[in-house]
Design a protein around this motif. Structure first.
Motif, PDB file in Angstrom:
ATOM      1  N   LYS A 190       0.831  -1.044   0.030  1.00 29.65           N
ATOM      2  CA  LYS A 190       0.007  -0.037  -0.069  1.00 29.65           C
ATOM      3  C   LYS A 190       0.975   1.183  -0.164  1.00 29.65           C
ATOM      4  O   LYS A 190       0.718   2.097   0.825  1.00 29.65           O
ATOM      5  N   LEU A 191       1.640   1.314  -0.963  1.00 33.05           N
ATOM      6  CA  LEU A 191       2.537   2.568  -1.140  1.00 33.05           C
ATOM      7  C   LEU A 191       1.774   3.719  -1.183  1.00 33.05           C
ATOM      8  O   LEU A 191       0.848   3.775  -2.150  1.00 33.05           O
ATOM      9  N   LYS A 192       2.260   4.940  -0.729  1.00 31.73           N
ATOM     10  CA  LYS A 192       1.720   6.262  -0.928  1.00 31.73           C
ATOM     11  C   LYS A 192       2.856   7.132  -1.525  1.00 31.73           C
ATOM     12  O   LYS A 192       4.057   7.074  -1.239  1.00 31.73           O
TER      13      LYS A 192
ATOM     14  N   ARG B 172       5.148  10.024  -1.791  1.00 33.24           N
ATOM     15  CA  ARG B 172       6.178  10.748  -0.887  1.00 33.24           C
ATOM     16  C   ARG B 172       6.213  10.355   0.652  1.00 33.24           C
ATOM     17  O   ARG B 172       6.792  10.840   1.487  1.00 33.24           O
ATOM     18  N   GLU B 173       5.493   9.082   0.802  1.00 34.19           N
ATOM     19  CA  GLU B 173       5.522   8.164   2.050  1.00 34.19           C
ATOM     20  C   GLU B 173       6.912   8.046   2.267  1.00 34.19           C
ATOM     21  O   GLU B 173       7.463   8.045   3.691  1.00 34.19           O
ATOM     22  N   GLU B 174       7.963   7.654   1.638  1.00 38.87           N
ATOM     23  CA  GLU B 174       9.500   7.297   1.910  1.00 38.87           C
ATOM     24  C   GLU B 174      10.003   8.745   2.644  1.00 38.87           C
ATOM     25  O   GLU B 174      10.714   8.642   3.575  1.00 38.87           O
TER      26      GLU B 174
ATOM     27  N   GLU C 108       8.543  11.228   3.991  1.00 37.73           N
ATOM     28  CA  GLU C 108       7.926  11.549   5.091  1.00 37.73           C
ATOM     29  C   GLU C 108       8.491  10.784   6.330  1.00 37.73           C
ATOM     30  O   GLU C 108       8.894  11.092   7.465  1.00 37.73           O
ATOM     31  N   LEU C 109       8.735   9.541   6.016  1.00 34.67           N
ATOM     32  CA  LEU C 109       9.091   8.260   7.107  1.00 34.67           C
ATOM     33  C   LEU C 109      10.612   8.919   7.504  1.00 34.67           C
ATOM     34  O   LEU C 109      10.760   8.636   8.471  1.00 34.67           O
TER      35      LEU C 109
ATOM     36  N   GLN D 149      10.361  11.710   9.844  1.00 34.52           N
ATOM     37  CA  GLN D 149       9.836  11.074  11.157  1.00 34.52           C
ATOM     38  C   GLN D 149      11.209  10.293  11.913  1.00 34.52           C
ATOM     39  O   GLN D 149      11.396  10.600  12.895  1.00 34.52           O
TER      40      GLN D 149
ATOM     41  N   ARG E 105       8.918  -0.268   8.112  1.00 32.79           N
ATOM     42  CA  ARG E 105       8.143   0.188   7.173  1.00 32.79           C
ATOM     43  C   ARG E 105       9.430   0.648   5.866  1.00 32.79           C
ATOM     44  O   ARG E 105       9.324   0.399   4.951  1.00 32.79           O
TER      45      ARG E 105
END
Length: 558
Positions: free
Chosen positions: A201-203, A205-207, A209-210, A213, A305
């Motif tokens: 369930k890739l989103k 710009r998720e990488e 943002e993670l 964080q 993740r």
């Protein structure tokens, strides 16, 4: 046509200018004088490959300039399409090669590329050298002569478009028509890959943002300590006044004296603004510290993740976007496999239609080729008969083959040079001298099929002598009536036909070797032709023979 050629520091040529005329330009000179250097220089102008070894020893660079005039509409259009303009009907092409191997090109003084020179060169000059005879010995290239003679390039291009379409459909069909075991294996692989990427369930710009964080969590203690220290510095504590209290005190003190020094009233107002700015910053810091719900345990989840995303990228792409694109491609392939029966039926029908279209076009092309081959054979036989090969039989053996890139024809040149002998492939029959005459005959037959203004023959008379050599001269003279012809020769019979006779001479001294080119007067021509006939000792007899050859060259019919 080529009007002038300037050469500097090319091999043994230090500096020379060659002036060409229309008609037949002949180069002669002793063996080793440097005639081949002229061809190398022209090849450089035409975009050919050159090495730094061409630079004369001791020079920093080699320079070749060629001036063309009356180049024809096709070449002029090509000049403009490349972004250049003709200047008073003239085209100047220049090329420099440095001793270090770097080079530069110019067209009418504007920067150009070697590719541009090559594109223009094929419209300006056609050079025939010994390597061209190899085309006669290569059966795969024979069909090109027929297509050129018959002006069939447009038809061939149309056929190749249809053949490319046919090949694309055939390839797609072959990919679908795999055996059932391979098909099932491919489906399993695609299904696994799709499910693996879907479950992630890739989103977008998720990488990124993670990663941000994770950096925050790794530096939680540092961030908290810094914010607490800043809060104390601004707000103060029970023992120490903070920045806010000190600014407020300074503001009140300046306000007290503002009635005496009005300018400090304005300063007091600025301190009031600063006080409220500090108060706002302090509130932001306190709010963050009060609301901070950072849980160090979250770091493990984020690391997990990111590791999952990293493993997917190792398999399916360098970025998340590429992984998603790979996923979409897998879905498309799987859908094709699942619907393959319908797709196979559709492709089979499309293949039949494409094959029928290509075959029909190839058939028309084949018929035109066979007609052109008959005309070509007859004309070549006429030319060879004039070139002292009266009993020659020349023909084109056309055989049908499976549809390929060049159509449905295989064409091979056959020749018999002696009466009673059946025609056989050229590479099994023709001698070196015969190959040169055959190629000259080809050039004469093909002369009207293009707009190239200059033909160059590098020792086309190799292996011939006597009357045959004279006939070669006649053919070169005839070819020069419709275009400029430049020829390097060792034969007096050929040199006698020159409209412009150029002598290449080598001069030696203790320290260097220099080659120069001179245009010969009539008297100098007689002496040069006499030298070719009799060698170094020029006698009255050889001079008279040379004079007679020149006079005979003015006779049209032999």
């Amino acid at each position: 046509m080529l009007s002038h050629l300037f050469i500097r520091n090319v091999a043994v040529i230090e500096k020379t200018t060659v002036d060409f005329t229309g008609g037949l330009n002949i180069f002669t000179g002793e063996t080793g004088a440097g005639k081949s250097i002229i061809i190398h220089a022209l090849s450089a102008i035409l975009g050919g490959r050159v090495s730094k070894d061409i630079v004369r020893r001791g020079a920093d660079k080699a320079v070749v300039n060629a001036l063309f005039t009356d180049i024809g509409r096709t070449a002029e259009d090509a000049v403009r399409e490349l972004g250049f303009e003709m200047e008073d009907g003239e085209l100047l092409i220049s090329r420099e090669i440095s001793a270090e191997g770097r080079g530069s090109c110019r067209i009418n003084a504007q920067p150009a590329t070697v590719t541009m020179l090559r594109q223009l060169g094929q419209l300006l000059i056609s050079i025939h050298g010994q390597h061209d005879n190899e085309e006669l010995l290569n059966e795969q290239k024979h069909i090109r002569f027929i297509d050129r003679f018959g002006a069939l390039h447009t038809q061939l291009s149309r056929y190749r478009d249809l053949y490319t379409k046919l090949q694309d459909i055939r390839q797609s069909l072959e990919q679908l028509q795999m055996d059932e075991a391979q098909k099932a294996k491919t489906q399993d692989i695609l299904t696994y890959q799709i499910e693996e990427i879907e479950s992630a369930k890739l989103k977008p710009r998720e990488e990124e943002e993670l990663t941000a964080q994770r950096e925050l969590l790794l530096n939680t203690q540092k961030i908290s300590g810094a914010l607490c220290s800043a809060h104390e510095s601004i707000n103060g504590d029970t023992d120490t006044q903070g920045a806010m209290q000190l600014v407020r005190l300074a503001q009140l003190q300046l306000q007290d004296i503002a009635s005496y020094l009005p300018m400090f009233g304005e300063c007091a107002q600025k301190l009031t603004d600063i006080y409220y700015e500090l108060e706002g910053i302090n509130d932001e810091i306190r709010g963050y510290l009060d609301d901070d719900e950072t849980n160090p345990g979250d770091l493990d989840a984020i690391e997990g993740r990111l590791d999952q995303i990293y493993r997917l990228k190792l398999k399916y792409g360098e970025t998340v976007e590429q992984v998603v694109a790979y996923y979409e491609d897998c879905r498309h392939k799987l859908e094709q496999l699942q619907d393959s029966e319908e797709e196979i039926a559709r492709l089979k029908e499309a293949l039949q239609q494409a094959h029928a279209q290509a075959a029909a076009c190839a058939k028309r092309l084949s018929e035109d080729r066979k007609a052109a081959a008959q005309r070509f054979s007859a004309l070549v036989c006429d030319e060879l008969s004039f070139l002292e090969m009266p009993f020659v039989q020349f023909s084109v053996d056309a055989k049908p083959i499976e549809l390929g890139r060049n159509g449905m024809d295989s064409m091979q040149f056959l020749i018999s040079t002696n009466p009673g002998e059946p025609p056989k492939p050229i590479d099994r029959i023709a001698s070196g001298g015969e190959l040169s005459r055959i190629m000259l005959a080809f050039k004469c037959v093909l002369a009207d099929q293009d707009e190239i203004g200059t033909l160059i023959f590098d020792e086309v008379d190799t292996g011939v002598s006597g009357k045959t050599a004279q006939r070669v001269g006649v053919k070169l003279k005839e070819a020069s009536r419709s275009r400029q012809v430049i020829c390097i020769t060792h034969l007096a019979q050929v040199a006698a036909f020159a409209d412009n006779h150029l002598l290449i001479e080598k001069h030696l001294d203790e320290n260097s070797t220099r080659t120069q080119v001179h245009t010969l007067s009539l008297e100098e021509r007689q002496r040069e032709i006499a030298r070719i006939i009799g060698g170094a000792d020029i006698t009255a007899l050889t001079l008279n023979h040379a004079k007679e050859l020149i006079e005979q060259s003015n006779i049209r019919d032999f």
